[in-house]
Motif scaffolding. Structure first.
Motif, mmCIF file in Angstrom:
data_model
loop_
_atom_site.group_PDB
_atom_site.id
_atom_site.type_symbol
_atom_site.label_atom_id
_atom_site.label_comp_id
_atom_site.label_asym_id
_atom_site.label_seq_id
_atom_site.Cartn_x
_atom_site.Cartn_y
_atom_site.Cartn_z
ATOM 1 N N THR A 195 0.835 -1.202 0.000
ATOM 2 C CA THR A 195 0.000 0.000 0.000
ATOM 3 C C THR A 195 0.866 1.248 0.000
ATOM 4 O OG1 THR A 195 -0.148 -0.016 2.415
ATOM 5 C CG2 THR A 195 -1.912 -1.117 1.203
ATOM 6 N N THR A 196 0.310 2.334 -0.558
ATOM 7 C CA THR A 196 1.003 3.620 -0.566
ATOM 8 C C THR A 196 0.359 4.617 0.382
ATOM 9 O OG1 THR A 196 -0.321 4.358 -2.448
ATOM 10 C CG2 THR A 196 1.833 3.357 -2.933
ATOM 11 N N GLY A 197 -0.812 4.257 0.928
ATOM 12 C CA GLY A 197 -1.479 5.162 1.854
ATOM 13 C C GLY A 197 -2.767 4.565 2.377
ATOM 14 N N ASN B 176 -15.828 4.811 5.129
ATOM 15 C CA ASN B 176 -14.980 3.645 4.902
ATOM 16 C C ASN B 176 -13.507 3.938 5.194
ATOM 17 O OD1 ASN B 176 -14.080 5.012 2.494
ATOM 18 N ND2 ASN B 176 -15.958 4.321 1.525
ATOM 19 N N VAL B 177 -12.725 2.869 5.121
ATOM 20 C CA VAL B 177 -11.269 2.943 5.219
ATOM 21 C C VAL B 177 -10.735 2.503 3.862
ATOM 22 C CG1 VAL B 177 -9.213 2.004 6.330
ATOM 23 C CG2 VAL B 177 -11.274 2.416 7.685
ATOM 24 N N VAL B 178 -9.940 3.356 3.223
ATOM 25 C CA VAL B 178 -9.454 3.057 1.877
ATOM 26 C C VAL B 178 -7.936 2.963 1.890
ATOM 27 C CG1 VAL B 178 -9.392 3.790 -0.528
ATOM 28 C CG2 VAL B 178 -11.416 4.294 0.871
ATOM 29 N N PHE B 179 -7.427 1.781 1.537
ATOM 30 C CA PHE B 179 -5.990 1.597 1.335
ATOM 31 C C PHE B 179 -5.706 1.816 -0.142
ATOM 32 C CE2 PHE B 179 -6.469 -0.795 5.272
ATOM 33 C CZ PHE B 179 -5.335 -0.403 5.970
ATOM 34 N N THR B 180 -4.695 2.628 -0.447
ATOM 35 C CA THR B 180 -4.349 2.890 -1.843
ATOM 36 C C THR B 180 -3.111 2.099 -2.250
ATOM 37 O OG1 THR B 180 -3.069 4.839 -1.213
ATOM 38 C CG2 THR B 180 -5.350 5.203 -1.869
ATOM 39 N N PHE B 181 -3.056 1.794 -3.536
ATOM 40 C CA PHE B 181 -1.946 1.066 -4.137
ATOM 41 C C PHE B 181 -1.410 1.880 -5.310
ATOM 42 C CE2 PHE B 181 -4.554 -2.029 -2.031
ATOM 43 C CZ PHE B 181 -3.630 -2.878 -1.450
ATOM 44 N N PRO B 182 -0.177 1.607 -5.751
ATOM 45 C CA PRO B 182 0.341 2.342 -6.910
ATOM 46 C C PRO B 182 -0.598 2.186 -8.101
ATOM 47 C CG PRO B 182 2.054 0.955 -5.947
ATOM 48 C CD PRO B 182 0.765 0.594 -5.267
ATOM 49 N N ASN B 183 -0.741 3.249 -8.884
ATOM 50 C CA ASN B 183 -1.543 3.147 -10.104
ATOM 51 C C ASN B 183 -0.967 2.068 -11.003
ATOM 52 O OD1 ASN B 183 -3.508 5.010 -9.494
ATOM 53 N ND2 ASN B 183 -2.426 6.703 -10.441
ATOM 54 N N HIS B 184 -1.838 1.442 -11.725
ATOM 55 C CA HIS B 184 -1.516 0.384 -12.682
ATOM 56 C C HIS B 184 -1.085 -0.922 -12.017
ATOM 57 C CE1 HIS B 184 -1.965 3.480 -15.650
ATOM 58 N NE2 HIS B 184 -1.026 4.187 -15.068
ATOM 59 N N ALA B 185 -1.323 -1.060 -10.705
ATOM 60 C CA ALA B 185 -0.945 -2.295 -10.022
ATOM 61 C C ALA B 185 -1.671 -3.504 -10.591
ATOM 62 C CB ALA B 185 -1.226 -2.166 -8.525
ATOM 63 N N PHE B 186 -2.898 -3.314 -11.069
ATOM 64 C CA PHE B 186 -3.679 -4.426 -11.603
ATOM 65 C C PHE B 186 -4.074 -4.213 -13.058
ATOM 66 C CE2 PHE B 186 -4.693 -4.049 -7.058
ATOM 67 C CZ PHE B 186 -4.266 -5.293 -6.620
ATOM 68 N N ALA B 187 -3.545 -3.201 -13.696
ATOM 69 C CA ALA B 187 -3.975 -2.853 -15.054
ATOM 70 C C ALA B 187 -3.596 -3.933 -16.062
ATOM 71 C CB ALA B 187 -3.367 -1.523 -15.468
ATOM 72 N N ASN B 188 -4.493 -4.151 -16.984
ATOM 73 C CA ASN B 188 -4.259 -5.051 -18.117
ATOM 74 C C ASN B 188 -3.829 -6.453 -17.722
ATOM 75 O OD1 ASN B 188 -4.862 -2.987 -19.959
ATOM 76 N ND2 ASN B 188 -2.809 -2.183 -19.714
ATOM 77 N N SER B 189 -4.286 -6.925 -16.579
ATOM 78 C CA SER B 189 -3.922 -8.283 -16.208
ATOM 79 C C SER B 189 -5.159 -9.053 -15.776
ATOM 80 C CB SER B 189 -2.885 -8.270 -15.082
ATOM 81 O OG SER B 189 -3.435 -7.708 -13.918
ATOM 82 N N VAL C 249 -2.819 -13.213 -3.624
ATOM 83 C CA VAL C 249 -2.011 -11.996 -3.661
ATOM 84 C C VAL C 249 -1.628 -11.702 -2.213
ATOM 85 C CG1 VAL C 249 -1.955 -9.534 -4.214
ATOM 86 C CG2 VAL C 249 -3.340 -11.081 -5.601
ATOM 87 N N LEU C 250 -0.373 -11.415 -1.987
ATOM 88 C CA LEU C 250 0.050 -10.977 -0.660
ATOM 89 C C LEU C 250 -0.005 -9.457 -0.638
ATOM 90 C CD1 LEU C 250 3.038 -13.391 -0.011
ATOM 91 C CD2 LEU C 250 0.658 -13.594 0.746
ATOM 92 N N ILE C 251 -0.775 -8.924 0.301
ATOM 93 C CA ILE C 251 -0.951 -7.482 0.428
ATOM 94 C C ILE C 251 -0.173 -7.020 1.650
ATOM 95 C CG2 ILE C 251 -2.619 -5.625 0.823
ATOM 96 C CD1 ILE C 251 -3.016 -6.978 -1.896
ATOM 97 N N GLU C 252 0.792 -6.147 1.429
ATOM 98 C CA GLU C 252 1.546 -5.585 2.544
ATOM 99 C C GLU C 252 0.928 -4.241 2.907
ATOM 100 O OE1 GLU C 252 5.982 -4.200 3.942
ATOM 101 O OE2 GLU C 252 5.718 -5.005 1.925
ATOM 102 N N GLY D 16 1.436 -5.073 8.149
ATOM 103 C CA GLY D 16 1.956 -6.415 7.916
ATOM 104 C C GLY D 16 1.397 -7.000 6.644
ATOM 105 N N VAL D 17 1.592 -8.291 6.488
ATOM 106 C CA VAL D 17 1.213 -8.975 5.258
ATOM 107 C C VAL D 17 -0.092 -9.740 5.462
ATOM 108 C CG1 VAL D 17 1.917 -10.710 3.562
ATOM 109 C CG2 VAL D 17 3.608 -9.158 4.539
ATOM 110 N N TYR D 18 -1.009 -9.550 4.526
ATOM 111 C CA TYR D 18 -2.302 -10.212 4.533
ATOM 112 C C TYR D 18 -2.423 -11.034 3.258
ATOM 113 C CZ TYR D 18 -3.612 -7.179 8.380
ATOM 114 O OH TYR D 18 -3.667 -6.550 9.599
ATOM 115 N N GLU D 19 -3.030 -12.197 3.365
ATOM 116 C CA GLU D 19 -3.232 -13.067 2.217
ATOM 117 C C GLU D 19 -4.649 -12.827 1.682
ATOM 118 O OE1 GLU D 19 -2.482 -17.753 1.188
ATOM 119 O OE2 GLU D 19 -3.103 -17.203 3.203
ATOM 120 N N VAL D 20 -4.722 -12.529 0.394
ATOM 121 C CA VAL D 20 -5.988 -12.185 -0.243
ATOM 122 C C VAL D 20 -6.155 -13.046 -1.494
ATOM 123 C CG1 VAL D 20 -7.194 -10.320 -1.464
ATOM 124 C CG2 VAL D 20 -5.943 -9.826 0.627
ATOM 125 N N TYR D 21 -7.385 -13.458 -1.758
ATOM 126 C CA TYR D 21 -7.704 -14.143 -3.004
ATOM 127 C C TYR D 21 -8.368 -13.125 -3.921
ATOM 128 C CZ TYR D 21 -9.981 -17.151 -6.390
ATOM 129 O OH TYR D 21 -10.402 -17.720 -7.565
#
Length: 112
Positions: A19-21, A28-41, A47-50, A93-98
């Motif tokens: 996460t970046t923020g 709600n609570v919003v965790f942000t990730f770098p742009n394009h983290a999931f783009a075109n895939s 997925v391990l989410i830190e 920390g690290v969370y495991e996500v499907y």
């Protein structure tokens, strides 16, 4: 023709995204990730989410948790489809996500 009882996923390993923020609103609570983290895939698997940022102290525990990237948010769910709330996130920390892009599932498997 043989029918296999399972499918292979995570063919190139398990990705880790940090996460970046984190932003807390009254809704709600919003965790942000770098742009394009999931783009075109097309992705289906673990997925391990830190979570690099903690949810601020004093945040209402019943607020749903969302993930945001590329200006789009997606709710994090628990098995059965219920929303994961701030109270269920125990800290950084690290969370495991499907994640399954095709069926639009983002589900918490395990946490810290």
């Amino acid at each position: 023709m043989a029918v296999f009882p399972f499918q292979y996923v995570n063919r190139r390993g398990i990705p880790v995204i940090t996460t970046t923020g984190v932003n807390v609103t009254t809704e709600n609570v919003v965790f942000t990730f770098p742009n394009h983290a999931f783009a075109n895939s097309w992705y289906r698997g673990l997925v391990l989410i830190e979570l690099a940022q903690a949810i601020p102290t004093g945040t209402t525990g019943t607020l749903p948790v969302l993930f945001e990237t590329n200006g789009q948010t997606k709710p994090l769910t628990a098995p059965g489809g219920a929303a994961v709330t701030a109270a269920q996130i125990s800290g950084t920390g690290v969370y495991e996500v499907y994640y399954d892009k095709q069926t639009d599932v983002l589900q918490l498997v395990t946490g810290v």
